[in-house]
Scaffold this motif. Structure first.
Motif, PDB file in Angstrom:
ATOM      1  N   PHE A  99      -1.750  -6.587   6.719  1.00  0.00           N
ATOM      2  CA  PHE A  99      -1.458  -6.196   8.310  1.00  0.00           C
ATOM      3  C   PHE A  99      -0.231  -6.664   8.748  1.00  0.00           C
ATOM      4  N   GLY A 100       0.227  -7.896   8.083  1.00  0.00           N
ATOM      5  CA  GLY A 100       1.491  -8.627   8.739  1.00  0.00           C
ATOM      6  C   GLY A 100       1.048  -9.687   9.484  1.00  0.00           C
ATOM      7  N   MET A 113       2.687   9.756  11.802  1.00  0.00           N
ATOM      8  CA  MET A 113       2.989  11.151  10.944  1.00  0.00           C
ATOM      9  C   MET A 113       3.046  10.600   9.348  1.00  0.00           C
ATOM     10  N   VAL A 114       3.262   9.326   9.482  1.00  0.00           N
ATOM     11  CA  VAL A 114       3.305   8.875   7.801  1.00  0.00           C
ATOM     12  C   VAL A 114       1.829   8.873   7.342  1.00  0.00           C
ATOM     13  N   TYR A 115       0.861   8.264   8.340  1.00  0.00           N
ATOM     14  CA  TYR A 115      -0.500   8.444   7.909  1.00  0.00           C
ATOM     15  C   TYR A 115      -0.660   9.894   7.365  1.00  0.00           C
ATOM     16  N   LYS A 116      -0.299  10.778   8.120  1.00  0.00           N
ATOM     17  CA  LYS A 116      -0.766  12.307   8.111  1.00  0.00           C
ATOM     18  C   LYS A 116      -0.261  12.903   6.609  1.00  0.00           C
ATOM     19  N   ILE A 117       0.975  12.477   6.408  1.00  0.00           N
ATOM     20  CA  ILE A 117       2.005  13.028   5.547  1.00  0.00           C
ATOM     21  C   ILE A 117       1.669  12.318   4.208  1.00  0.00           C
ATOM     22  N   PHE A 118       1.595  11.071   4.365  1.00  0.00           N
ATOM     23  CA  PHE A 118       1.557  10.421   2.890  1.00  0.00           C
ATOM     24  C   PHE A 118       0.521   9.542   2.481  1.00  0.00           C
ATOM     25  N   CYS A 119      -0.516   9.123   3.706  1.00  0.00           N
ATOM     26  CA  CYS A 119      -1.466   8.320   3.286  1.00  0.00           C
ATOM     27  C   CYS A 119      -2.612   9.084   2.813  1.00  0.00           C
ATOM     28  N   SER A 120      -3.539   8.039   2.373  1.00  0.00           N
ATOM     29  CA  SER A 120      -4.921   8.780   1.624  1.00  0.00           C
ATOM     30  C   SER A 120      -5.970   8.411   2.493  1.00  0.00           C
ATOM     31  N   GLU A 121      -6.875   9.214   2.646  1.00  0.00           N
ATOM     32  CA  GLU A 121      -7.970   8.982   3.382  1.00  0.00           C
ATOM     33  C   GLU A 121      -9.137   8.039   2.830  1.00  0.00           C
ATOM     34  N   LYS A 122      -9.050   7.956   1.459  1.00  0.00           N
ATOM     35  CA  LYS A 122      -9.957   6.969   0.693  1.00  0.00           C
ATOM     36  C   LYS A 122      -9.501   5.738   1.006  1.00  0.00           C
ATOM     37  N   ASP A 123      -8.177   5.387   1.155  1.00  0.00           N
ATOM     38  CA  ASP A 123      -7.887   4.020   1.401  1.00  0.00           C
ATOM     39  C   ASP A 123      -7.986   3.595   2.807  1.00  0.00           C
ATOM     40  N   MET A 124      -8.557   4.437   3.567  1.00  0.00           N
ATOM     41  CA  MET A 124      -8.746   3.840   4.913  1.00  0.00           C
ATOM     42  C   MET A 124     -10.363   3.538   5.198  1.00  0.00           C
ATOM     43  N   GLN A 125     -10.991   3.660   4.203  1.00  0.00           N
ATOM     44  CA  GLN A 125     -12.630   3.377   4.078  1.00  0.00           C
ATOM     45  C   GLN A 125     -13.020   2.130   4.299  1.00  0.00           C
ATOM     46  N   SER A 126     -11.942   0.989   3.956  1.00  0.00           N
ATOM     47  CA  SER A 126     -12.131  -0.193   3.914  1.00  0.00           C
ATOM     48  C   SER A 126     -10.928  -1.121   4.352  1.00  0.00           C
ATOM     49  N   PRO A 127     -11.204  -2.256   5.185  1.00  0.00           N
ATOM     50  CA  PRO A 127     -10.202  -3.266   5.475  1.00  0.00           C
ATOM     51  C   PRO A 127      -9.461  -3.558   4.225  1.00  0.00           C
ATOM     52  N   LEU A 128      -9.990  -3.654   3.001  1.00  0.00           N
ATOM     53  CA  LEU A 128      -9.531  -4.139   1.666  1.00  0.00           C
ATOM     54  C   LEU A 128      -8.591  -3.568   1.286  1.00  0.00           C
ATOM     55  N   VAL A 129      -8.376  -2.134   1.671  1.00  0.00           N
ATOM     56  CA  VAL A 129      -7.431  -1.169   0.936  1.00  0.00           C
ATOM     57  C   VAL A 129      -6.573  -0.603   1.951  1.00  0.00           C
ATOM     58  N   TRP A 130      -6.759  -0.895   3.239  1.00  0.00           N
ATOM     59  CA  TRP A 130      -5.768  -0.167   4.153  1.00  0.00           C
ATOM     60  C   TRP A 130      -4.397  -0.776   3.983  1.00  0.00           C
ATOM     61  N   HIS A 131      -3.946  -1.839   3.280  1.00  0.00           N
ATOM     62  CA  HIS A 131      -2.464  -2.429   2.957  1.00  0.00           C
ATOM     63  C   HIS A 131      -2.045  -1.043   2.388  1.00  0.00           C
ATOM     64  N   LYS A 132      -2.536  -0.262   1.477  1.00  0.00           N
ATOM     65  CA  LYS A 132      -1.966   0.619   0.647  1.00  0.00           C
ATOM     66  C   LYS A 132      -1.194   1.469   1.614  1.00  0.00           C
TER      67      LYS A 132
END
Length: 463
Positions: free
Chosen positions: A49-50, A106-125
């Motif tokens: 998250f930075g 827009m980056v979330y919409k176009i490039f990001c994966s929904e499965k990487d949003m299921q846990s705080p441990l993978v959101w960094h992707k």
């Protein structure tokens, strides 16, 4: 005669081709430099998250936009992959401009994966994909500064290539491509706007001023401190074009109207929701003015810490601490109620300025290096770029003003005037090193021309 003309045209074409090949190489190099740390050593602090507190709200706003919940900072953990059973009321946010949250969404919409949003441990992707998009955008700025320098100094491609090369290794801007903050996007938009401003000055075309204004409207919706610049630019243009005042007013109005066209829908949205005239956002002036009354380069103790030495009494500090705590609590969701605490802090700041005017002025002047020199104050985990780079840019930018023709200086005016504007508009406020970063590309353009101008004439002729 025709042979000489054809030979000259061929020579020019060859130089142009070589210049654009070198520009392509610089662009690719800049992209690799920016992408390498993101890919090889991804941000791990707070699960990617930075280090910056502002990032939290930017992400929540972007996530809610992505999910169709509107421009809202309401979150109970779902924006980080936690399960939330209750039905939430998404209250509209007002403490941030919309450009950067919309960019992230827009980056979330176009490039990001929904499965990487299921846990705080993978959101960094997903956050790293935003960083990659920022790296690409910042590499494009290498091309924009090339054309800015080319527009100002037309005789040779060398200054333009120098500016691209300098920006390729601009550590200030490289640093912020890895942060989820608005600096990279704002730098891109501001540099593009400056390009069209300079082309507008050079070719005296209204449509170029219109394009500059549209882009500058987006700059304002990204960083509200630029809000008054179109008016100051208008006054400046009228002053320097006193003999052609109608033309100056016309071009300035085109710029202002174009910027207004971009900003006004957001202002209407704010009035419709909050029943108040709020051009872009609220919740920053009071707290930043308040901190600016006591902050110096050696008394930083943390964003939530207020040093005892800054207050006349324990009672004054207790009032300030209470208001500040209330502000931080409201700020997390970005709702309109942040305005109450912010206004109270503004009033407290004005009383402090009235009571200690010379002490405050002294602090403001001493603190200016934090804006341009990037004077390092250990505010965060990561140390920003060394101020030595800015000194280098600044010295050669002054050389450009000294050695350039009157026409070239007129084309540099938007950059110079923005430098002065930002310095004075931010002077009394809490300053973080990143606030000056969006104008670094423009200063680099001037520095590259300064480097070229101080070279011996024989060397310039050979090149």
């Amino acid at each position: 005669m025709n042979k000489i003309k054809k030979l000259t045209e061929t020579n020019t074409s060859i130089k142009s081709l070589c210049a654009f090949i070198l520009l392509a190489v610089i662009f690719v190099t800049a992209l690799i430099i920016r992408l390498s740390p993101v890919i090889q050593t991804p941000e791990t602090f707070r699960n990617g998250f930075g280090p910056y507190g502002d990032t939290y709200l930017y992400h929540v706003l972007a996530y809610n936009l992505y999910k169709g919940n509107g421009f809202s900072g309401t979150d109970k953990g779902q924006a980080f992959g936690f399960k939330v059973d209750e039905k939430l009321k998404y209250e509209p946010a007002i403490v941030r401009g919309p450009v950067y949250p919309f960019f992230i969404s827009m980056v979330y919409k176009i490039f990001c994966s929904e499965k990487d949003m299921q846990s705080p441990l993978v959101w960094h992707k997903n956050w790293d994909k935003v960083r990659i998009a920022q790296c690409l955008l910042d590499a494009v700025v290498c091309i924009l500064v090339f054309f800015i320098s080319r527009a100002i100094s037309k005789k040779s491609f060398i200054p333009a290539l120098i500016s691209s090369g300098l920006y390729c290794f601009s550590f200030y801007n490289i640093f912020y491509t890895r942060t989820l903050l608005s600096e990279s996007v704002t730098a891109f938009l501001l540099t593009a706007s400056l390009l069209f401003c300079i082309l507008g000055l050079k070719h005296d075309k209204s449509y170029l001023w219109g394009l500059a204004g549209l882009l500058f409207g987006l700059v304002i919706l990204s960083r509200p401190e630029y809000l008054l610049f179109p008016l100051t630019l208008m006054l400046y243009m009228i002053f320097i074009n006193r003999k052609h005042i109608l033309n100056a007013v016309k071009k300035s109005l085109v710029f202002i109207i174009a910027a207004t066209i971009v900003v006004i829908p957001w202002t209407v949205r704010n009035y419709h929701i909050f029943k108040q005239f709020i051009p872009v956002s609220v919740g920053a002036l009071g707290v930043n003015l308040f901190r600016g009354t006591f902050e110096s380069n050696n008394n930083w103790q943390g964003w939530e810490e207020l040093p005892d030495s800054a207050f006349d009494s324990k009672e004054e500090k207790a009032i300030a601490q209470s208001l500040f705590s209330s502000y931080l609590l409201s700020f997390k969701t970005g709702r309109i109620n942040v305005k109450d605490a912010d206004n109270s802090l503004k009033n407290l700041a004005l009383r402090r300025i009235q009571k200690h005017p010379f002490e405050c002025l002294k602090r403001w002047i001493i603190r200016i290096p934090r804006l341009w020199y990037q004077f390092y104050v250990p505010m965060y985990r990561d140390k920003e770029a060394s101020g030595g780079f800015f000194i280098f840019y600044f010295i050669f930018a002054l050389c450009a003003l000294w050695k350039s023709t009157k026409e070239e200086r007129a084309l540099m005016a938007p950059i110079c005037f923005l430098f002065i504007y930002l310095t004075f508009i931010l002077l009394p406020l809490h300053i973080e090193p990143r606030f000056g970063v969006p104008l670094i590309p423009g200063i680099i353009c001037m520095a590259s021309i300064g480097i070229w101008k101080i070279l011996p004439w024989s060397l310039r002729s050979a090149l």
